[in-house]
Design a protein around this motif. Structure first.
Motif, mmCIF file in Angstrom:
data_model
loop_
_atom_site.group_PDB
_atom_site.id
_atom_site.type_symbol
_atom_site.label_atom_id
_atom_site.label_comp_id
_atom_site.label_asym_id
_atom_site.label_seq_id
_atom_site.Cartn_x
_atom_site.Cartn_y
_atom_site.Cartn_z
ATOM 1 N N PRO A 183 2.204 -3.989 12.116
ATOM 2 C CA PRO A 183 2.531 -2.869 13.008
ATOM 3 C C PRO A 183 1.344 -2.432 13.848
ATOM 4 O O PRO A 183 0.231 -2.270 13.346
ATOM 5 N N LYS A 184 1.589 -2.266 15.152
ATOM 6 C CA LYS A 184 0.539 -1.803 16.055
ATOM 7 C C LYS A 184 1.161 -1.076 17.233
ATOM 8 O O LYS A 184 2.324 -1.313 17.591
ATOM 9 N N VAL A 202 12.838 -7.025 24.016
ATOM 10 C CA VAL A 202 11.595 -6.305 24.280
ATOM 11 C C VAL A 202 10.692 -7.162 25.160
ATOM 12 O O VAL A 202 10.541 -8.369 24.929
ATOM 13 N N PHE A 203 10.078 -6.522 26.138
ATOM 14 C CA PHE A 203 9.081 -7.178 26.984
ATOM 15 C C PHE A 203 7.755 -6.444 26.772
ATOM 16 O O PHE A 203 7.664 -5.243 27.040
ATOM 17 N N GLY A 204 6.753 -7.185 26.264
ATOM 18 C CA GLY A 204 5.466 -6.556 25.975
ATOM 19 C C GLY A 204 5.121 -6.571 24.506
ATOM 20 O O GLY A 204 4.054 -6.107 24.112
ATOM 21 N N ALA A 205 5.981 -7.089 23.668
ATOM 22 C CA ALA A 205 5.703 -7.225 22.242
ATOM 23 C C ALA A 205 6.185 -8.618 21.797
ATOM 24 O O ALA A 205 7.260 -9.044 22.227
ATOM 25 N N PRO A 206 5.414 -9.330 21.026
ATOM 26 C CA PRO A 206 4.200 -8.888 20.346
ATOM 27 C C PRO A 206 2.942 -8.887 21.200
ATOM 28 O O PRO A 206 1.900 -8.417 20.751
ATOM 29 N N GLY A 236 7.612 2.560 27.397
ATOM 30 C CA GLY A 236 6.761 3.573 26.766
ATOM 31 C C GLY A 236 5.990 3.014 25.588
ATOM 32 O O GLY A 236 6.080 1.823 25.254
ATOM 33 N N ARG A 237 5.229 3.890 24.939
ATOM 34 C CA ARG A 237 4.432 3.508 23.780
ATOM 35 C C ARG A 237 5.323 3.431 22.539
ATOM 36 O O ARG A 237 6.063 4.357 22.233
ATOM 37 N N VAL A 238 5.230 2.308 21.853
ATOM 38 C CA VAL A 238 6.047 2.085 20.670
ATOM 39 C C VAL A 238 5.177 1.492 19.563
ATOM 40 O O VAL A 238 4.031 1.086 19.795
ATOM 41 N N VAL A 239 5.720 1.429 18.365
ATOM 42 C CA VAL A 239 5.094 0.709 17.259
ATOM 43 C C VAL A 239 5.872 -0.591 17.076
ATOM 44 O O VAL A 239 7.091 -0.575 16.912
ATOM 45 N N ALA A 240 5.162 -1.717 17.128
ATOM 46 C CA ALA A 240 5.799 -3.035 16.993
ATOM 47 C C ALA A 240 5.226 -3.747 15.786
ATOM 48 O O ALA A 240 4.017 -3.722 15.547
ATOM 49 N N GLY A 241 6.098 -4.395 15.013
ATOM 50 C CA GLY A 241 5.628 -5.157 13.862
ATOM 51 C C GLY A 241 6.746 -5.414 12.879
ATOM 52 O O GLY A 241 7.908 -5.081 13.122
ATOM 53 N N ASN A 242 6.389 -6.016 11.748
ATOM 54 C CA ASN A 242 7.356 -6.249 10.682
ATOM 55 C C ASN A 242 7.636 -4.924 9.982
ATOM 56 O O ASN A 242 6.723 -4.296 9.428
ATOM 57 N N ILE A 243 8.880 -4.510 10.009
ATOM 58 C CA ILE A 243 9.268 -3.220 9.457
ATOM 59 C C ILE A 243 10.478 -3.420 8.551
ATOM 60 O O ILE A 243 11.406 -4.153 8.893
ATOM 61 N N GLY A 244 10.467 -2.770 7.395
ATOM 62 C CA GLY A 244 11.585 -2.879 6.473
ATOM 63 C C GLY A 244 11.132 -2.675 5.048
ATOM 64 O O GLY A 244 10.100 -2.059 4.791
ATOM 65 N N TYR A 291 10.987 -8.180 12.478
ATOM 66 C CA TYR A 291 10.088 -7.780 13.551
ATOM 67 C C TYR A 291 10.875 -6.948 14.547
ATOM 68 O O TYR A 291 11.921 -7.369 15.039
ATOM 69 N N THR A 292 10.382 -5.755 14.853
ATOM 70 C CA THR A 292 11.095 -4.865 15.773
ATOM 71 C C THR A 292 10.121 -3.868 16.380
ATOM 72 O O THR A 292 8.914 -3.877 16.056
#
Length: 558
Positions: free
Chosen positions: A376-377, A436-440, A483-491, A498-499
């Motif tokens: 997550p970042k 998503v565009f911009g992640a990862p 906008g600013r989001v948190v992206a990474g492996n979540i669960g 990955y979301t």
């Protein structure tokens, strides 16, 4: 007490006792089990002790964790389960096997012997010896061959000796070619590194008559730690009866002086000063050659004979030295093959969600990119939501198989467009799609590429529907926000995806829900990123579900 048996990619084996309720595994030096492996994340996995079990948990690592060759997020460990993390195998031993390990089976006895006579010491070098290579292509005169085979008298005795020497050299060359041919066949078919090394030792025993043999790799930079990875005897049953004691004198001489060593009668050889282990093992002849990796020795192969009528000679040493010179290349190639297989597995996992261009950026990126790609970042991303209008009603009047075909066709073509513009497929949600565009990885122009993709998706759907029956036609709504989001492996430990999460994601979803059929609505920040590049109409302030204040909405026309 349970232990983790660690089998490194170079064949080294180490035992790690589980003394804590939680064991961390990763590339970080702070990990309990620290793995110096570029394919391992800093905080890759954990082993957690519960009341009744030990559980292996993936920490959202980039390359994942395999247990008994199956990818897992979380799993209970049973005795002798094998986990694979990067290039390293971790074997869980709830009840450690009473049988000795290789390190216990081969005892290197330290001795202060000095090798005085260099008569049977051959200098070794990491450089290719072209003269030796040329010997593999020996041409023997058929007439000379006939004279030897038929025992026809030859006037010139010196010529007859020369012919016999040629035959001997040819025989040695054939053995080398046999070994190299067999190894090349096995190199790509055997994926397990230790299995490959054992196979090579079997082949060596086929061409050299030895009673015992072992392959040792150097386990540290200083060369003090010597790790046996293969031990073989002519009678494998005999090997299991007890320990094989070997002289560290010979091994140290080969490693420190960078030589290949032959002693034809180790029991009486003055150079070995009657080493204790030689007496214990009753070795009559021994030879040891180094394994090179570029200009560095990474290990040795030693063969021993305890039979007085089976003394190794210079031809045997030359044969083993030639094989040894190939071994390091084989070890390196096996490691490269494993890296290639790991990259293929990695690419296979990534290509379900990322475009080929993004995958290449990840794989070719620095180690920092690979380590953190799934962790997550915070980043700035543009999110797209696409939803089929009236899908529930459509599902009521059509057979499930037809509905399935429509969805697969729709998702397939929309996903191709997302990948075409370097987007990431986040998930399918029923008849909806999130991208998503911009992640990862953030890239310049993420918002612009997202809008371009959305326009093409709308155009592609129109073309799909052109020849579709009226009662089967579908329309979509599209919402986009940046906008600013948190992206990474979540669960949870049992399942991670990955979301991206954050308020911009929620707004994108709400924009999609208020859009008209085939309308593309974007938020204010997305508009600021793309204004002047597309034809955009200001819709105005709208109140959307979950927001206390109205948000400014724009429509992309083209």
């Amino acid at each position: 007490m349970p232990i983790i048996q660690i089998v490194f990619s170079d064949g080294r084996v180490s035992n790690f006792p589980i003394l804590k309720d939680e064991i961390t595994i990763g590339r970080s030096n702070d990990s309990d089990i620290a793995l110096n492996d570029s394919t391992v994340s800093r905080n890759h996995a954990r082993i957690i002790k519960t009341k009744d079990d030990y559980i292996l948990v993936d920490q959202g690592s980039f390359n994942g964790v395999e247990l008994n060759q199956n990818p897992v997020q979380s799993a209970v460990l049973n005795n002798k389960d094998t986990a694979k993390i990067g290039h390293t195998k971790l074997i869980f031993l709830a009840e450690p096997d009473p049988e000795p390990s290789l390190s216990d089976s081969l005892i290197l006895i330290p001795e202060s012997d000095e090798l005085k006579d260099d008569q049977k010491i051959i200098e070794s070098s990491p450089l290719t010896d072209y003269q030796e290579s040329g010997e593999l292509l020996i041409s023997v005169d058929p007439v000379k061959n006939a004279s030897v085979e038929l025992d026809v008298p030859v006037e010139d005795k010196g010529q007859k000796v020369k012919t016999v020497d040629d035959i001997s050299s040819l025989e040695r060359s054939n053995k080398v070619l046999f070994i190299l041919y067999e190894i090349s066949k096995q190199l790509n078919s055997i994926s397990d590194f230790n299995e490959l090394l054992n196979k090579i030792m079997d082949l060596i025993f086929m061409v050299i008559d030895a009673d015992y043999g072992f392959l040792i790799l150097i386990g540290d930079e200083e060369g003090e730690e010597l790790v046996p990875v293969v031990i073989k005897s002519r009678d494998d049953k005999e090997k299991r009866r007890g320990e094989l004691k070997a002289s560290r004198t010979i091994v140290n001489k080969v490693i420190n002086d960078k030589v290949a060593l032959l002693t034809s009668n180790a029991m009486t050889d003055s150079r070995l000063d009657h080493g204790k282990s030689l007496f214990i093992q009753q070795i009559k002849s021994a030879m040891c050659v180094p394994l090179w990796k570029k200009d560095k020795i990474i290990g040795v192969i030693q063969l021993d004979s305890i039979r007085f009528d089976n003394q190794f000679d210079q031809d045997d040493l030359q044969l083993l030295k030639t094989i040894g010179s190939q071994m390091a290349m084989i070890i390196e190639q096996a490691s490269l093959n494993e890296q290639i297989r790991e990259e293929e597995r990695m690419r296979s996992r990534l290509e379900r969600f990322h475009s080929p261009q993004v995958i290449d950026m990840i794989l070719k990126g620095g180690q920092e990119t690979k380590d953190n790609i799934m962790e997550p970042k915070d980043l700035t991303a543009t999110i797209i939501f696409t939803d089929i209008i009236g899908f529930t009603t459509l599902s009521e009047r059509m057979p499930p198989r037809e509905i399935n075909m429509i969805l697969n066709q729709f998702f397939s073509r929309m996903t191709d467009i997302i990948f075409e513009y370097d987007g990431t497929l986040d998930k399918y949600i029923g008849d909806a799609l999130m991208a998503v565009f911009g992640a990862p990885i953030e890239k310049k122009g993420d918002a612009e590429r997202a809008i371009t993709a959305a326009l093409k998706m709308r155009k592609e759907l129109a073309e799909m529907m052109a020849n579709t029956a009226e009662n089967k036609k579908i329309n979509v709504r599209i919402g986009i926000n940046t906008g600013r989001v948190v992206a990474g492996n979540i669960g949870s430990p049992k399942r991670m995806d990955y979301t991206v999460i954050g308020d911009p994601v929620n707004i994108a979803s709400r924009l999609e829900s208020i859009a008209d059929p085939n309308q593309i609505l974007i938020g204010e920040e997305t508009y600021e990123h793309i204004k002047g590049r597309f034809k955009v109409n200001k819709v105005g302030a709208r109140l959307v579900k979950g927001k206390t204040k109205k948000i400014l909405v724009y429509e992309v026309l083209g």
